[in-house]
Design an enzyme around this catalytic site. Structure first.
Site, PDB file in Angstrom:
ATOM      1  N   LYS A 111     -55.953  -8.769 -63.015  1.00  0.00           N
ATOM      2  CA  LYS A 111     -54.647  -7.932 -62.745  1.00  0.00           C
ATOM      3  C   LYS A 111     -54.339  -7.050 -64.069  1.00  0.00           C
ATOM      4  O   LYS A 111     -53.867  -5.943 -63.954  1.00  0.00           O
ATOM      5  CB  LYS A 111     -53.432  -9.130 -62.836  1.00  0.00           C
ATOM      6  CG  LYS A 111     -53.210  -9.740 -61.586  1.00  0.00           C
ATOM      7  CD  LYS A 111     -52.164 -10.156 -61.235  1.00  0.00           C
ATOM      8  CE  LYS A 111     -52.035 -10.923 -59.748  1.00  0.00           C
ATOM      9  NZ  LYS A 111     -50.703 -11.402 -59.296  1.00  0.00           N
ATOM     10  N   LYS A 194     -59.866  -9.962 -52.258  1.00  0.00           N
ATOM     11  CA  LYS A 194     -58.578 -10.946 -51.627  1.00  0.00           C
ATOM     12  C   LYS A 194     -57.662 -10.072 -50.832  1.00  0.00           C
ATOM     13  O   LYS A 194     -57.132  -9.130 -51.444  1.00  0.00           O
ATOM     14  CB  LYS A 194     -58.188 -11.724 -52.918  1.00  0.00           C
ATOM     15  CG  LYS A 194     -57.073 -12.799 -52.305  1.00  0.00           C
ATOM     16  CD  LYS A 194     -56.648 -13.543 -53.409  1.00  0.00           C
ATOM     17  CE  LYS A 194     -55.296 -12.955 -53.990  1.00  0.00           C
ATOM     18  NZ  LYS A 194     -54.312 -13.679 -54.530  1.00  0.00           N
ATOM     19  N   LYS A 197     -50.723  -9.173 -51.805  1.00  0.00           N
ATOM     20  CA  LYS A 197     -49.329  -8.153 -51.669  1.00  0.00           C
ATOM     21  C   LYS A 197     -49.415  -6.961 -52.464  1.00  0.00           C
ATOM     22  O   LYS A 197     -48.745  -5.957 -52.277  1.00  0.00           O
ATOM     23  CB  LYS A 197     -48.093  -9.173 -52.420  1.00  0.00           C
ATOM     24  CG  LYS A 197     -47.835 -10.306 -51.628  1.00  0.00           C
ATOM     25  CD  LYS A 197     -46.480 -10.845 -52.121  1.00  0.00           C
ATOM     26  CE  LYS A 197     -46.568 -12.470 -52.208  1.00  0.00           C
ATOM     27  NZ  LYS A 197     -47.054 -12.860 -53.468  1.00  0.00           N
TER      28      LYS A 197
HETATM   29  N1  AQP Z   1     -55.759 -13.967 -49.797  1.00  0.00           N
HETATM   30  C1  AQP Z   1     -55.232 -15.276 -49.756  1.00  0.00           C
HETATM   31  N2  AQP Z   1     -55.751 -16.223 -49.187  1.00  0.00           N
HETATM   32  C2  AQP Z   1     -55.499 -17.463 -49.111  1.00  0.00           C
HETATM   33  N3  AQP Z   1     -54.297 -17.740 -49.826  1.00  0.00           N
HETATM   34  C3  AQP Z   1     -53.646 -16.795 -50.539  1.00  0.00           C
HETATM   35  N4  AQP Z   1     -52.832 -16.965 -51.461  1.00  0.00           N
HETATM   36  C4  AQP Z   1     -52.267 -15.699 -51.874  1.00  0.00           C
HETATM   37  N5  AQP Z   1     -53.361 -14.845 -51.377  1.00  0.00           N
HETATM   38  C5  AQP Z   1     -53.949 -15.558 -50.972  1.00  0.00           C
HETATM   39  C6  AQP Z   1     -51.993 -18.169 -51.838  1.00  0.00           C
HETATM   40  O1  AQP Z   1     -50.543 -17.617 -51.390  1.00  0.00           O
HETATM   41  C7  AQP Z   1     -49.705 -18.519 -52.405  1.00  0.00           C
HETATM   42  C8  AQP Z   1     -48.618 -17.623 -53.107  1.00  0.00           C
HETATM   43  O2  AQP Z   1     -49.311 -16.656 -53.955  1.00  0.00           O
HETATM   44  P1  AQP Z   1     -48.691 -15.764 -54.950  1.00  0.00           P
HETATM   45  O3  AQP Z   1     -47.264 -15.282 -54.476  1.00  0.00           O
HETATM   46  O4  AQP Z   1     -47.897 -16.696 -56.075  1.00  0.00           O
HETATM   47  O5  AQP Z   1     -49.482 -14.738 -55.474  1.00  0.00           O
HETATM   48  P2  AQP Z   1     -50.974 -14.433 -55.589  1.00  0.00           P
HETATM   49  O6  AQP Z   1     -51.483 -15.504 -55.574  1.00  0.00           O
HETATM   50  O7  AQP Z   1     -51.163 -13.745 -56.787  1.00  0.00           O
HETATM   51  O8  AQP Z   1     -50.926 -13.698 -54.136  1.00  0.00           O
HETATM   52  P3  AQP Z   1     -50.704 -12.220 -53.845  1.00  0.00           P
HETATM   53  O9  AQP Z   1     -50.600 -12.056 -52.509  1.00  0.00           O
HETATM   54  O10 AQP Z   1     -52.375 -11.676 -54.384  1.00  0.00           O
HETATM   55  O11 AQP Z   1     -49.743 -11.784 -54.721  1.00  0.00           O
HETATM   56  P4  AQP Z   1     -49.902 -10.593 -55.752  1.00  0.00           P
HETATM   57  O12 AQP Z   1     -50.599  -9.249 -55.297  1.00  0.00           O
HETATM   58  O13 AQP Z   1     -48.319 -10.454 -56.050  1.00  0.00           O
HETATM   59  O14 AQP Z   1     -50.486 -11.060 -56.998  1.00  0.00           O
HETATM   60  C9  AQP Z   1     -50.454 -19.281 -53.478  1.00  0.00           C
HETATM   61  O15 AQP Z   1     -50.823 -20.787 -53.210  1.00  0.00           O
HETATM   62  C10 AQP Z   1     -52.039 -18.544 -53.204  1.00  0.00           C
HETATM   63  O16 AQP Z   1     -53.221 -19.242 -53.471  1.00  0.00           O
END
Ligand code: AQP
Length: 332
Positions: A111, A194, A197
């Site tokens: 990040k 991955k 969001k």
């Molecule tokens: N691609 C993924 N595959 C499986 N699990 C996923 N999680 C996130 N992306 C995937 C799981 O979703 C939960 C919530 O995630 P988060 O909102 O804390 O943020 P993150 O892990 O950082 O997910 P994002 O979508 O990539 O968000 P941004 O872009 O905002 O950082 C967690 O249990 C995570 O493991």
């Protein structure tokens, strides 16, 4: 006793990775014990957020939990910023976390990117706040996607450091629960990245509220490779896009990955894409409809979050009070 805690960041709409990697498992696990599911808005501000959008996203994530099947009679849903124990314990635990441990966190490296000097302290300390989220409830199990495994290991290390320092067995070491076939859902545009969001391309992900037409379009345009679909799991090692689409099909259809591979062995991607589209629309459509209905009554969502915060506080406050006593803070 089993006490489950997990959360999602209100950084944008939830996507299929969030659903299959975490939320679907929360729903399946919720009758095993006590459950707390938070909308982690304190985590969201580790990257810049527009205040109005943050409020809307916080309600939307709560609505997504309920629409996906989290039952408020069985589980506590709340906003992280409504329970001050998270931030307070986060500070205390930061005093038990060597920089060397944080320097190993791959999510921060991804990040922060190349511009480390301008990365924020909040982003760097994110895993410590996550440890506080879990430990402030003495949670025993944390269902998450694969990407959070390293943060869970750090949580266990921090809990262990605290316990050793005061020679107590106070914080339980929480178990990660990384369940199902889709523990790491990948981008539809690049099978090595991955699904996220924060990916600038909306075509890289399927959002939980995408319309059937948009879901169909995104799957139709999803990256593939020139070969027919494989006959064995070993062949998927060098074919990330085929691997991802088969994983999504398996997870959404509630079959094993092996069964999905057998079903499409030797077929063209077009057949897999057609069936994946069908099952994605069938599974996500009703959740999206419920979310839309719930978002029409934001006062009701706010009431659920307030009630959840009250219950969460009742669990967190005695644990925080005991933490402070162990540390040696003068009672207030
Ligand atoms: N691609 C993924 N595959 C499986 N699990 C996923 N999680 C996130 N992306 C995937 C799981 O979703 C939960 C919530 O995630 P988060 O909102 O804390 O943020 P993150 O892990 O950082 O997910 P994002 O979508 O990539 O968000 P941004 O872009 O905002 O950082 C967690 O249990 C995570 O493991």
């Amino acid at each position: 006793m089993t006490r489950i805690l997990s959360g999602m960041q209100p950084t944008n709409q939830l996507h299929l990775g969030n659903y299959l990697g975490a939320l679907k498992n929360w729903v399946a696990l919720q009758d095993r014990g006590e459950n707390l599911f938070c909308v982690v808005d304190l985590h969201a501000i580790t990257v810049p957020q527009d205040p109005e959008t943050l409020i809307r996203s916080t309600r939307e994530i709560a609505a997504a939990y309920i629409a996906a099947g989290i039952d408020t009679a069985q589980s506590i849903i709340f906003a992280q910023s409504h329970v001050s124990a998270h931030a307070e314990l986060g500070w205390i635990l930061g005093c038990f976390t060597p920089l060397g441990w944080l320097n190993r966190m791959t999510q921060f490296k991804e990040k922060a990117g190349k511009d480390r000097e301008n990365a924020l302290l909040g982003l760097y300390g994110y895993p410590v706040l996550m440890a506080a989220d879990i430990l402030t409830y003495h949670a025993t199990h944390v269902p998450v996607g694969e990407d959070q495994k390293q943060h869970l290991e750090l949580t266990r290390d921090i809990a262990g450091a605290f316990n050793r320092r005061y020679e107590v067995d106070f914080f339980p070491l929480p178990e990660p629960q990384i369940l199902g076939e889709a523990t790491r859902v990948m981008s539809l545009r690049d099978g090595t990245k991955k699904m996220s969001k924060s990916d600038p391309s909306d075509m890289s992900r399927i959002n939980m509220t995408d319309s059937p037409d948009l879901i169909a379009q995104k799957i139709r345009k999803a990256k593939t490779d020139p070969d027919a679909l494989p006959f064995s799991p070993d062949e998927l090692e060098t074919r990330p896009e085929a691997d991802n689409l088969l994983t999504l099909y398996a997870a959404l259809s509630d079959v094993s990955k092996r069964a999905a591979i057998a079903r499409f062995a030797g077929a063209q991607f077009s057949l897999l894409k057609a069936e994946l589209t069908e099952v994605a629309i069938e599974k996500l459509g009703p959740i999206a409809a419920r979310m839309t209905a719930l978002m029409e009554d934001t006062a009701a969502i706010d009431a659920i979050l307030r009630d959840g915060a009250e219950k969460a506080n009742a669990i967190a406050q005695p644990i925080l009070a005991e933490t402070k006593r162990l540390v040696g803070f003068l009672p207030g």
